[in-house]
Motif scaffolding. Structure first.
Motif, PDB file in Angstrom:
ATOM      1  N   ASP A 139      40.986  31.620  39.191  1.00  0.00           N
ATOM      2  CA  ASP A 139      40.169  32.819  39.025  1.00  0.00           C
ATOM      3  C   ASP A 139      39.370  33.093  40.287  1.00  0.00           C
ATOM      4  O   ASP A 139      39.196  34.237  40.710  1.00  0.00           O
ATOM      5  N   LEU A 156      39.270  36.393  42.669  1.00  0.00           N
ATOM      6  CA  LEU A 156      38.038  37.113  42.993  1.00  0.00           C
ATOM      7  C   LEU A 156      37.943  37.459  44.473  1.00  0.00           C
ATOM      8  O   LEU A 156      37.165  38.325  44.853  1.00  0.00           O
ATOM      9  N   ASP A 196      35.888  42.271  42.881  1.00  0.00           N
ATOM     10  CA  ASP A 196      35.649  42.136  41.451  1.00  0.00           C
ATOM     11  C   ASP A 196      36.607  42.995  40.639  1.00  0.00           C
ATOM     12  O   ASP A 196      37.148  42.563  39.626  1.00  0.00           O
ATOM     13  N   ALA A 244      40.198  41.666  40.677  1.00  0.00           N
ATOM     14  CA  ALA A 244      40.284  40.447  39.875  1.00  0.00           C
ATOM     15  C   ALA A 244      40.234  40.791  38.387  1.00  0.00           C
ATOM     16  O   ALA A 244      41.009  40.249  37.597  1.00  0.00           O
ATOM     17  N   ALA A 245      39.343  41.698  38.015  1.00  0.00           N
ATOM     18  CA  ALA A 245      39.245  42.094  36.611  1.00  0.00           C
ATOM     19  C   ALA A 245      40.561  42.710  36.150  1.00  0.00           C
ATOM     20  O   ALA A 245      41.015  42.475  35.037  1.00  0.00           O
ATOM     21  N   ARG A 276      31.894  33.953  37.423  1.00  0.00           N
ATOM     22  CA  ARG A 276      30.876  33.865  38.464  1.00  0.00           C
ATOM     23  C   ARG A 276      29.754  32.911  38.044  1.00  0.00           C
ATOM     24  O   ARG A 276      29.347  32.041  38.817  1.00  0.00           O
ATOM     25  N   VAL A 317      35.195  38.422  35.049  1.00  0.00           N
ATOM     26  CA  VAL A 317      34.446  38.263  36.292  1.00  0.00           C
ATOM     27  C   VAL A 317      33.081  37.607  36.079  1.00  0.00           C
ATOM     28  O   VAL A 317      32.757  36.605  36.705  1.00  0.00           O
TER      29      VAL A 317
END
Lengths: 266, 370, 348
Positions: B251, B255, B259, B262-263, B273, B269
């Motif tokens: 993940d 990233l 963001d 990645a989402a 994080r 996210v």
């Protein structure tokens, strides 16, 4: 042809205290190309972000096959619904093949290994976007047009039936804009992928989309086939500008000519 | 609102996809095999380089046990490690060199791990915990504890760990504004660091002669006088937090593309994080509590590891190994290779500073991504 | 004037122009506040002194302990006034030159640069407190500022707040570790360096003030001259060139002024952070963004802040004292965080 349905119901969303979308209802047609158009800050990108659950709506729902996307597990959703954000970051030092491979992320768990299927999906995505020759190049060395093809390839490798794109043609010169839109059309025809994109250019939108969705200050202004949507009244509502519509001699779609103060007469 | 009919567009000249809808198109098969072969090559090359780092680390570890004021032959070192009592050697190796080397390795690993996690998460090699204020929390707490409350040993460690986790949380909350952004987190971190720095300065100005020395030694970062009591907390913390980070490494890699991207790939996210921040802060806090804020190890390990194994895969593990190597080697240099003895933090600081400056130049040129 | 789309945000959200009357009113208010704070600075302290002694001390008497205490507070107040004015102006000018809301002598690493220069001077050249000392600090400050700005503005987007702040912080950390390495090997200078680093306006005497005064006057003069060019620079490099401004010259001149100011202050008072950051922001809210008003106003407000911080430092930690730098950090760091929070991510 895929038959996933994407339905937007009374969507209200914004950033912090600022409300951008003020209640939008929309049904997207499976297997078609839809372009979202509108003036700057009208909420086009916000709508796209809310549909792809990057943004949580304060009211209303987005339903994918009848299930609310904001309640669907993220990886499961990412196998059906893909999104290419406006300006993704190319990690330094990563090669094209590797970046495209990142599109397989939703198909993997913490311990799962890279499979033959993954390689085949990446290969197919590279073939489709003509990025095979770039495979071993670092992404940060590519030109804007090449880079955009690579990002699209990554979204293809994700293998989703619905693909949302936020202004896929910004920062590209006109030939690369056309190239990207051609590529998306191919994808739509060959795989039946449902494509929803935010586009700046009304004329390109009218030429490439099966359906236009016009947004004006956070509300749905009008939607339908380009020939129904793109007319003098719509443009006046969206942009507050006079224009004339002619038929595009190449595609037969409507084509908008802006009228400035100096070109009112014949 | 009616559905648009789709008049056919003229002139689509697409050949490659050939209308085949399946991603396993026959045409793509040879390419898929090529890709798979080159991927396997890359993976095994990476594995080989990591193995090399492990071997190197073991070697240096063994050397630091053997070398020093007096030379101890490998056989004797081995017997001490097995628990035998070797007259004249057991004390030097078992009581002095071994804890020192073990603490160096553990602290270096933790700093490298945590630093690389921060750098990857915030997409900036300069955003390592020792620059954006995370380590300052531990330092300020420790100095205040030493100067005003005459704390020592375990108490200092506990306070340092607690406060630096608190500071990290504070930075995260202050940078949260309708969603956390990496950029804002860095800036808020810098602001908080400046605040904590003035707390440290004030404490030092109030310190008596003895406390002052203690505080300065702590601030410089040192593995001097390592004992098993100091080592144990790190020994427990490293595997726990390290495993958490490794489980998130995919993940974390996603990233790096931003963001949104990645989402879109299905990464959650915000939870990712927070998990990474907690685990990385935990690593740095425990290591700082045990060895002080050894300058620049958290910052240097990631970029050095990237140089060695490349940037196509996760950097977490290689950075941990490089961090351990850095601390071991720098501590040896500080003890024996210079005219006077320096704590390890001074050596890594002086070595790291020019590289830091070089990196700023390079990363800014490249647009700041990493 | 509207905000343009040329990528240059004219200023940081503050109005371009305030009504003349309002500005004059604020000017009056700040002057009154300054006089009041000066008075407070002389009368309030660790030792409470009666009114009679205060009057006597102003007449030059140092007979009683109270009078002597007052006599010591006078140079201290003057130094705080001078330092505050200098730092406030330096901050306003640096923010103008870099068009960056987070520019501040401390954030840009200027303090550490001055510190390293002085430490090296002490360690290798045996410099003592003299003109050389101030020069050394100014040169160190100038080199660091130049370096930080140069590396902060590399790459696309130029000197964004984040790049500049990171470059400055990283450079500070790097320089601090050099200082550490130098000092740890030299026990003979450790005490002197530490005393200098803690700094403050506590033990200041009039001859030390006289030592830096020429530099401060020079720096202030240059900065005031730079006010008009800075107004053009606020529109962005290209527009300023288009308006006939010699951009390189304007930048070099105003940076020189700002660096002279903060280098000189750092040389005698040690690092005092965040005055240059917080003061211009507050002033913009009061008088707008015209540098011809902003710079003098920042001088007055900066003086108020430092004198106020000094007084507070004497009161809160009785019987000992808190250094001004610590108080200003506690005032300024929240301002820094507030600015970072307020801005949109893309502008960072």
């Amino acid at each position: 042809m895929t038959n996933h349905t994407l339905l937007v119901e009374d969507l209200v969303a914004g950033y912090g205290d600022r409300q951008v979308l003020e209640g939008i209802d929309l049904e997207l047609l499976p297997g078609k190309v839809t372009a979202i158009v509108g003036a700057n800050a009208s909420g086009k990108s916000t709508l796209l972000r809310a549909m792809s659950r990057l943004l949580t709506p304060s009211k209303g729902r987005v339903l994918l096959d009848g299930k609310a996307v904001h309640q669907t597990p993220t990886k499961q959703l990412a196998r059906t619904l893909g999104l290419l954000p406006q300006s993704p970051l190319a990690p330094e030092g990563i090669t094209v093949a590797d970046l495209i491979g990142r599109g397989r992320h939703p198909h993997h768990g913490v311990f799962s290994r890279w499979s033959k299927q993954d390689d085949e999906a990446v290969a197919a995505a590279m073939e489709a976007t003509r990025t095979v020759d770039l495979a071993d190049r670092p992404v940060d060395e590519l030109s804007g047009g090449q880079r955009q093809r690579v990002w699209i390839a990554m979204a293809l490798a994700q293998g989703t039936d619905i693909l949302l794109l936020d202004e896929p043609t910004t920062f590209l010169d006109i030939s690369h804009q056309v190239e990207v839109l051609d590529l998306l059309t191919d994808l739509n025809r060959a795989r039946g992928t449902t494509i929803v994109m935010v586009l700046h250019d009304l004329n390109l939108a009218a030429r490439y989309a099966d359906r236009l969705v016009a947004i004006s200050s956070g509300r749905l202004c009008v939607s339908g086939a380009p020939s129904e949507v793109l007319n003098e009244v719509t443009v006046k509502t969206l942009f507050g500008m006079e224009c004339r519509i002619i038929a595009d001699p190449l595609s037969g779609r409507p084509h908008m000519l802006p009228i400035g103060r100096h070109h009112r007469g014949e | 609102m009616t559905a648009g009919s789709s008049p056919s567009t003229a002139g689509s000249s697409f050949t490659a996809a050939d209308g085949s809808a399946s991603p396993t198109a026959t045409l793509a098969r040879p390419l898929a095999e090529d890709l798979s072969a080159s991927r396997r090559r890359r993976v095994s090359r990476r594995a080989a380089l990591i193995a090399l780092l492990v071997v190197l680390l073991c070697l240096v570890f063994a050397l630091t046990l053997m070398l020093g004021q007096s030379f101890v032959p490998p056989g004797d070192v081995w017997r001490v490690l097995l628990g035998d009592d070797v007259p004249g050697v057991s004390f030097t190796v078992g009581r002095l060199r071994l804890p020192r080397a073990v603490l160096s390795v553990l602290a270096g690993c933790s700093f490298g791990f945590g630093g690389a996690a921060y750098q990857t998460l915030l997409r900036n090699p300069l955003a390592s915990p020792d620059i954006i204020g995370i380590s300052y929390g531990a330092s300020a707490a420790a100095v205040v504890g030493i100067v005003f409350f005459s704390l020592g040993g375990a108490a200092v460690s506990t306070v340092a760990i607690g406060v630096s986790l608190g500071v990290a949380l504070l930075i995260y909350l202050l940078s949260y504004r309708g969603g956390a952004s990496g950029t804002r987190l860095i800036l808020v971190g810098i602001g908080v660091a400046a605040l904590l720095e003035s707390v440290i300065a004030y404490s030092l100005s109030e310190a008596g002669e003895w406390n002052m020395q203690e505080a300065m030694r702590w601030l410089a970062g040192s593995v001097n006088g390592a004992s098993w009591g100091r080592i144990m907390p790190v020994l427990y913390a490293l595997p726990v937090f390290g495993a958490v980070l490794l489980s998130r490494s995919r993940d974390l890699e996603a990233l790096r593309m931003g963001d949104d991207a990645a989402a879109a790939l299905g990464v959650r996210v915000a939870p990712t994080r927070v998990t990474v921040l907690i685990a990385a802060t935990g690593l740095v806090a425990f290591a700082t509590a045990a060895a002080g804020p050894i300058s620049f190890v958290a910052f240097l390990a990631g970029p050095l590891a990237a140089r060695i194994v490349g940037r196509n895969g996760s950097l977490l593990l290689p950075a941990a190994l490089v961090g351990a190597l850095l601390v071991l080697v720098a501590d040896y240099c500080g003890q024996f290779l210079l005219p006077s003895r320096y704590p390890v933090g001074v050596i890594t600081g002086a070595l790291g500073a020019p590289y830091l400056i070089y990196l700023i130049v390079r990363s800014n040129r490249g647009g700041g991504t990493w | 004037m509207n905000s343009t789309t040329t990528g240059s945000k004219p200023e940081f959200g503050a109005p371009i122009r305030r009504p003349e009357r309002l500005r004059t009113a604020w000017l009056g208010a700040v002057l009154v506040a300054l006089v009041a704070l000066c008075f407070a600075s002389v009368t309030i302290g660790v030792r409470q002194v009666g009114w009679g002694d205060v009057q006597a001390a102003f007449g030059g008497a140092t007979a009683t302990i109270g009078q002597a205490a007052i006599a010591k507070r006078i140079p201290r107040t003057v130094m705080a006034l001078v330092a505050g004015a200098a730092l406030g102006v330096a901050g306003a000018v640096m923010q103008g030159v870099t068009r960056n809301p987070l520019a501040d002598p401390g954030i840009l690493g200027v303090n550490s640069g001055a510190a390293l220069a002085v430490v090296l001077g002490m360690a290798w050249f045996n410099i003592a407190l003299s003109y050389t000392y101030v020069w050394t600090a100014i040169v160190g400050a100038a080199l660091t500022a130049l370096f930080v700005y140069a590396i902060g503005s590399l790459g696309p987007g130029g000197a964004t707040p984040m790049k500049l702040a990171l470059a400055g912080t990283a450079t500070s950390v790097a320089l601090a570790s050099f200082i550490n390495a130098v000092v740890l090997g030299r026990n003979d200078i450790a005490g002197g360096v530490r005393a200098w680093m803690i700094g403050g306006v506590g033990g200041i005497t009039f001859d030390r003030i006289l030592l830096v005064l020429p530099f401060i006057v020079l720096g202030l003069g240059i900065c005031l001259l730079a006010a008009r060019p800075l107004n053009s620079l606020a529109l962005g490099e290209e527009l300023a060139t288009g308006l006939g401004e010699n951009v390189a010259m304007a930048r070099a001149l105003s940076s020189l002024g700002a660096v002279t100011l903060c280098g000189a202050v750092t040389a005698v008072c040690g690092p005092i952070g965040f005055v240059g950051l917080a003061v211009p922001h507050a002033c913009r809210l009061l008088v707008g963004v015209d540098h011809r008003w902003l710079i003098p106003f920042s001088a007055l407000a900066g003086a108020c802040l430092v004198i106020g911080a000094d007084v507070v430092g004497r009161v809160v930690a009785r019987p000992s004292e808190l250094d001004v730098g610590i108080i200003t950090a506690f005032v300024g760091a929240p301002v820094f965080i507030w600015i970072a929070r307020r801005r949109k991510v893309k502008e960072l």
